[in-house]
Motif scaffolding. Sequence first.
Motif, mmCIF file in Angstrom:
data_model
loop_
_atom_site.group_PDB
_atom_site.id
_atom_site.type_symbol
_atom_site.label_atom_id
_atom_site.label_comp_id
_atom_site.label_asym_id
_atom_site.label_seq_id
_atom_site.Cartn_x
_atom_site.Cartn_y
_atom_site.Cartn_z
ATOM 1 N N MET A 8 -2.559 23.822 9.387
ATOM 2 C CA MET A 8 -2.886 22.600 8.674
ATOM 3 C C MET A 8 -2.813 22.824 7.167
ATOM 4 O O MET A 8 -2.340 21.949 6.425
ATOM 5 N N ASP A 9 -3.264 23.977 6.715
ATOM 6 C CA ASP A 9 -3.181 24.314 5.300
ATOM 7 C C ASP A 9 -1.729 24.226 4.833
ATOM 8 O O ASP A 9 -1.421 23.601 3.800
ATOM 9 N N GLU A 10 -0.829 24.825 5.587
ATOM 10 C CA GLU A 10 0.591 24.790 5.233
ATOM 11 C C GLU A 10 1.153 23.374 5.308
ATOM 12 O O GLU A 10 1.958 22.974 4.453
ATOM 13 N N ALA A 11 0.739 22.628 6.329
ATOM 14 C CA ALA A 11 1.261 21.268 6.501
ATOM 15 C C ALA A 11 0.837 20.353 5.360
ATOM 16 O O ALA A 11 1.622 19.511 4.890
ATOM 17 N N ILE A 12 -0.395 20.511 4.896
ATOM 18 C CA ILE A 12 -0.864 19.690 3.781
ATOM 19 C C ILE A 12 -0.130 20.074 2.504
ATOM 20 O O ILE A 12 0.274 19.196 1.716
ATOM 21 N N GLU A 13 0.043 21.371 2.294
ATOM 22 C CA GLU A 13 0.799 21.810 1.114
ATOM 23 C C GLU A 13 2.210 21.222 1.137
ATOM 24 O O GLU A 13 2.714 20.744 0.108
ATOM 25 N N GLN A 14 2.845 21.239 2.288
ATOM 26 C CA GLN A 14 4.181 20.690 2.419
ATOM 27 C C GLN A 14 4.188 19.195 2.131
ATOM 28 O O GLN A 14 5.060 18.676 1.432
ATOM 29 N N ALA A 15 3.186 18.498 2.683
ATOM 30 C CA ALA A 15 3.108 17.051 2.466
ATOM 31 C C ALA A 15 2.905 16.720 0.996
ATOM 32 O O ALA A 15 3.496 15.763 0.473
ATOM 33 N N ARG A 16 2.081 17.494 0.314
ATOM 34 C CA ARG A 16 1.878 17.272 -1.121
ATOM 35 C C ARG A 16 3.195 17.454 -1.877
ATOM 36 O O ARG A 16 3.523 16.685 -2.786
ATOM 37 N N SER A 17 3.959 18.491 -1.478
ATOM 38 C CA SER A 17 5.224 18.748 -2.162
ATOM 39 C C SER A 17 6.227 17.628 -1.928
ATOM 40 O O SER A 17 7.155 17.439 -2.713
ATOM 41 N N GLU A 18 6.029 16.877 -0.843
ATOM 42 C CA GLU A 18 6.905 15.747 -0.537
ATOM 43 C C GLU A 18 6.417 14.453 -1.176
ATOM 44 O O GLU A 18 7.026 13.400 -0.985
ATOM 45 N N GLY A 19 5.307 14.533 -1.908
ATOM 46 C CA GLY A 19 4.832 13.375 -2.651
ATOM 47 C C GLY A 19 3.718 12.577 -2.012
ATOM 48 O O GLY A 19 3.307 11.543 -2.564
ATOM 49 N N TYR A 20 3.183 13.021 -0.877
ATOM 50 C CA TYR A 20 2.078 12.281 -0.250
ATOM 51 C C TYR A 20 0.780 12.541 -1.004
ATOM 52 O O TYR A 20 0.356 13.684 -1.161
ATOM 53 N N ARG A 21 0.159 11.480 -1.457
ATOM 54 C CA ARG A 21 -1.156 11.583 -2.086
ATOM 55 C C ARG A 21 -2.271 11.305 -1.099
ATOM 56 O O ARG A 21 -3.405 11.750 -1.288
ATOM 57 N N HIS A 22 -1.963 10.553 -0.053
ATOM 58 C CA HIS A 22 -2.976 10.118 0.909
ATOM 59 C C HIS A 22 -2.683 10.750 2.264
ATOM 60 O O HIS A 22 -1.678 10.450 2.902
ATOM 61 N N ILE A 23 -3.571 11.640 2.679
ATOM 62 C CA ILE A 23 -3.382 12.409 3.903
ATOM 63 C C ILE A 23 -4.661 12.331 4.731
ATOM 64 O O ILE A 23 -5.777 12.423 4.203
ATOM 65 N N PHE A 24 -4.483 12.160 6.025
ATOM 66 C CA PHE A 24 -5.616 12.148 6.951
ATOM 67 C C PHE A 24 -5.319 13.145 8.066
ATOM 68 O O PHE A 24 -4.199 13.206 8.582
ATOM 69 N N VAL A 25 -6.323 13.933 8.431
ATOM 70 C CA VAL A 25 -6.155 14.965 9.447
ATOM 71 C C VAL A 25 -6.520 14.401 10.818
ATOM 72 O O VAL A 25 -7.681 14.033 11.052
ATOM 73 N N GLY A 26 -5.539 14.351 11.695
ATOM 74 C CA GLY A 26 -5.748 13.820 13.039
ATOM 75 C C GLY A 26 -6.222 14.877 14.009
ATOM 76 O O GLY A 26 -5.610 15.110 15.064
ATOM 77 N N PRO A 68 0.829 -1.204 0.000
ATOM 78 C CA PRO A 68 0.000 0.000 0.000
ATOM 79 C C PRO A 68 0.863 1.254 0.000
ATOM 80 O O PRO A 68 1.987 1.259 0.498
ATOM 81 N N GLU A 69 0.314 2.311 -0.583
ATOM 82 C CA GLU A 69 1.021 3.588 -0.565
ATOM 83 C C GLU A 69 1.059 4.132 0.862
ATOM 84 O O GLU A 69 0.245 3.772 1.712
ATOM 85 N N ARG A 70 1.985 5.043 1.109
ATOM 86 C CA ARG A 70 2.094 5.663 2.412
ATOM 87 C C ARG A 70 0.894 6.565 2.673
ATOM 88 O O ARG A 70 0.361 7.207 1.761
ATOM 89 N N VAL A 71 0.454 6.568 3.900
ATOM 90 C CA VAL A 71 -0.602 7.472 4.353
ATOM 91 C C VAL A 71 0.001 8.374 5.424
ATOM 92 O O VAL A 71 0.583 7.883 6.398
ATOM 93 N N LEU A 72 -0.123 9.671 5.243
ATOM 94 C CA LEU A 72 0.385 10.606 6.232
ATOM 95 C C LEU A 72 -0.753 11.106 7.105
ATOM 96 O O LEU A 72 -1.750 11.624 6.598
ATOM 97 N N VAL A 73 -0.602 10.949 8.393
ATOM 98 C CA VAL A 73 -1.530 11.529 9.355
ATOM 99 C C VAL A 73 -0.895 12.804 9.895
ATOM 100 O O VAL A 73 0.217 12.771 10.429
ATOM 101 N N ILE A 74 -1.595 13.919 9.721
ATOM 102 C CA ILE A 74 -1.149 15.192 10.292
ATOM 103 C C ILE A 74 -2.025 15.443 11.511
ATOM 104 O O ILE A 74 -3.214 15.745 11.385
ATOM 105 N N ALA A 75 -1.451 15.283 12.677
ATOM 106 C CA ALA A 75 -2.252 15.234 13.897
ATOM 107 C C ALA A 75 -1.868 16.321 14.889
ATOM 108 O O ALA A 75 -0.795 16.937 14.802
ATOM 109 N N CYS A 76 -2.734 16.515 15.839
ATOM 110 C CA CYS A 76 -2.435 17.339 17.004
ATOM 111 C C CYS A 76 -1.355 16.647 17.826
ATOM 112 O O CYS A 76 -1.414 15.432 18.050
ATOM 113 N N GLY A 77 -0.390 17.408 18.292
ATOM 114 C CA GLY A 77 0.667 16.824 19.108
ATOM 115 C C GLY A 77 0.164 16.169 20.374
ATOM 116 O O GLY A 77 0.830 15.296 20.937
ATOM 117 N N MET A 78 -1.042 16.540 20.802
ATOM 118 C CA MET A 78 -1.610 15.947 22.013
ATOM 119 C C MET A 78 -1.997 14.487 21.831
ATOM 120 O O MET A 78 -2.182 13.770 22.819
#
Length: 213
Positions: free
Chosen positions: A53-71, A6-16
Amino acid sequence: MPGARPERVLVIACGMIAREVLAVKEQLGLGHLDLTCLPAEYHFYPDRIAPAMDEAIEQARSEGYRHIFVGYADCGTGGLLDRICEKHGVERMAGPHCFAFYQGLEAYAKVGDLDMMSFYMTDFLCRQFEAFFIKPLGLDRHPELVADYFGNYEKLIYLAQTDDPALDKVAENAARMLGLAYERRSTGYGDLVPGLAQATSSVADGRTGQDEP
């Protein structure tokens, strides 16, 4: 393709909830899940969550992540986080905040009104009680301010993700210090488990974090 990794999935989550996301990753064997976090202190500054989060998703896209989930749940953003998710075609944890999804949204719906005068703590907040509450609020220097900050609460409810006597003691002592009744609820990871399971399993059919229709 059968047997394809499976492709990588990036979770961008709250540090808590970082520790909890990693625990669920291990529990479910989600080897294709990656995690990055926004600062836990945004818990106190919800207006910072959506733009970060807007910036983090943009950064993740630039790194090649197609699959992102917001934690995150809405977490006090007043719908602004949903606009960011819609903009980027990603999904987030359902619910108003982590206190809800830890309990499970159905369970929270039943007790939400009854808990209106309750102060929630989680494993993270027990571990960081001094750093997140005592020192920033100045209670170590001015304990008399407890009544000003917590006078409208009636109960401290510890939503326990794990069974840790040391954390139980922190929560009990916090309730005593704040002059609140105490209740412990063993929630485990709640809806975080099915939320991450669905976010990662849907990679196979291309539903998570895809820009394409």
